[in-house]
Design an enzyme around this catalytic site. Structure first.
Site, mmCIF file in Angstrom:
data_model
loop_
_atom_site.group_PDB
_atom_site.id
_atom_site.type_symbol
_atom_site.label_atom_id
_atom_site.label_comp_id
_atom_site.label_asym_id
_atom_site.label_seq_id
_atom_site.Cartn_x
_atom_site.Cartn_y
_atom_site.Cartn_z
ATOM 1 N N LYS A 1 0.836 -1.204 0.000
ATOM 2 C CA LYS A 1 0.000 0.000 0.000
ATOM 3 C C LYS A 1 0.870 1.253 0.000
ATOM 4 O O LYS A 1 0.659 2.176 -0.788
ATOM 5 C CB LYS A 1 -0.935 -0.009 1.234
ATOM 6 C CG LYS A 1 -2.047 -1.044 1.118
ATOM 7 C CD LYS A 1 -2.795 -1.260 2.430
ATOM 8 C CE LYS A 1 -3.784 -2.413 2.309
ATOM 9 N NZ LYS A 1 -4.440 -2.751 3.572
ATOM 10 N N GLN B 1 -4.434 -0.871 9.767
ATOM 11 C CA GLN B 1 -4.337 -2.228 9.215
ATOM 12 C C GLN B 1 -4.910 -3.250 10.194
ATOM 13 O O GLN B 1 -4.536 -3.276 11.370
ATOM 14 C CB GLN B 1 -2.860 -2.550 8.893
ATOM 15 C CG GLN B 1 -2.644 -3.899 8.250
ATOM 16 C CD GLN B 1 -3.272 -4.018 6.851
ATOM 17 O OE1 GLN B 1 -3.256 -3.086 6.058
ATOM 18 N NE2 GLN B 1 -3.837 -5.175 6.546
ATOM 19 N N ASP C 1 -10.772 3.627 4.522
ATOM 20 C CA ASP C 1 -11.266 2.266 4.300
ATOM 21 C C ASP C 1 -12.794 2.200 4.358
ATOM 22 O O ASP C 1 -13.377 1.156 4.059
ATOM 23 C CB ASP C 1 -10.702 1.324 5.380
ATOM 24 C CG ASP C 1 -9.540 0.496 4.864
ATOM 25 O OD1 ASP C 1 -9.446 0.302 3.637
ATOM 26 O OD2 ASP C 1 -8.731 0.043 5.695
#
Ligand code: NDP
Length: 282
Positions: free
Chosen positions: A50, A94, A117
């Protein structure tokens, strides 16, 4: 046979190349912060990819690494610092977190307009209501892009898996596109009967090559989200790719299917949050 395979890598590359062009001439670059806790090997690989992709596009990218025994207070304070950082437009925590940290507590501390997200309550609620939030979850967003040129309205879509990050948001997105949606999970009875009725089958269970040809409808479209490792170390999906091939009309491979789309959509989400914050519509 080749024409049946949806090449996620190619589509993802187009998205990231387009973003690169958009970002080239910007004085202030979109900023993405990624927080990782502990040493989970898979998480470290995802995070590395990422951050690497963000930098290749030309984003400003920050990686915050915290130890696996990190306290609640430490994590709250990092999120607060990033919430207040004007150079950061998107914050990604994460997952999974170590067991002593409850993810919902922290996801909801990320400002909704920096929730890249789309996992916090505000953005999840907006999606559930069929309204536009600041961001939608990257994997199902990527899945919808893979289905972009496919007639979805009125189709039977079956989703294997009901996680908050893939199954549930994918179901909502398909519902918002007027599919007739069924979600199956580990307690579902007569699974085969349900999957055999699927015009579109999304597989997100994390079980190696679980879906076989007997389970699917002739002409089905299959999106394989699963990432599993075989005994030889190679990656494979939740679908037995070679077995189902003769029956499917379209299928995504693993790797080079949904995986690269997830990263591309994360980048797109970062850019969209940047634009929203720049316009000041918060
Ligand atoms: P979770 O473990 O959170 O959820 C798995 C889901 O599958 C659960 O809802 C579970 O049911 C269901 N399930 C498990 N076994 C069965 C079964 N035998 N029959 C029917 N349903 C079953 O997984 P995630 O959603 O996080 O991820 C799923 C897979 O997708 C993993 O392989 C993961 O690595 C991959 N992934 C890939 C991404 C990508 O970018 N390509 C991104 C995110 C995930 P129950 O709720 O009842 O336990």
């Amino acid at each position: 046979m080749e024409t049946k395979i949806i090449n996620g890598s190619e589509i993802a590359k187009k998205i990231t190349e387009n973003l690169k062009k958009q970002v080239e001439n910007l004085d202030v670059k979109p900023g993405l912060a990624v927080i990782i806790i502990g040493n989970d090997e898979a998480s470290r690989i995802y995070v590395k990819n990422k951050v690497k992709t963000a930098r290749e596009i030309g984003f400003y990218s920050v990686l915050k690494e915290l130890p696996s025994d990190c306290t609640k207070e430490m994590l709250f304070s990092v999120i607060e610092e990033l919430n207040n950082d004007k150079n950061i437009n998107g914050i990604l925590l994460q997952l999974p977190l170590p067991k002593h940290l409850k993810k919902e507590d922290f996801l909801d501390k990320i400002l909704p307009y920096k929730d890249v997200d789309g996992f916090n309550s505000y953005n999840t609620g907006k999606l559930a209501r069929g309204e536009k939030g600041y961001a939608i979850p990257c994997t199902p967003k990527g899945i919808m892009k893979l289905l972009e040129n496919i007639e979805i309205e009125g189709k039977n879509a079956v989703i294997l898996g009901r996680s908050n990050i893939v199954g549930k948001p994918a179901a909502l997105m398909l519902l918002n596109r007027n599919a007739t949606v069924t979600i199956a999970h580990s307690k579902t009875k007569d699974l085969e009967k349900i999957t055999q009725n699927a015009d579109i089958l999304i597989c997100a269970i994390g079980k190696k090559e679980f879906v076989k040809k007997e389970m699917i409808k002739q002409g089905a479209i299959i999106i394989d989200v699963g990432i599993n490792r075989k005994s030889d170390g190679k990656l494979t999906g939740d679908v037995d790719f070679n077995d189902v091939m003769e029956k499917v009309s379209l299928i995504t491979p693993v790797p080079k299917g949904v995986g690269p789309m997830t990263i591309a959509c994360l980048m797109e989400n970062t850019y969209e949050l940047y634009l929203a914050q720049k316009r000041g519509i918060l």
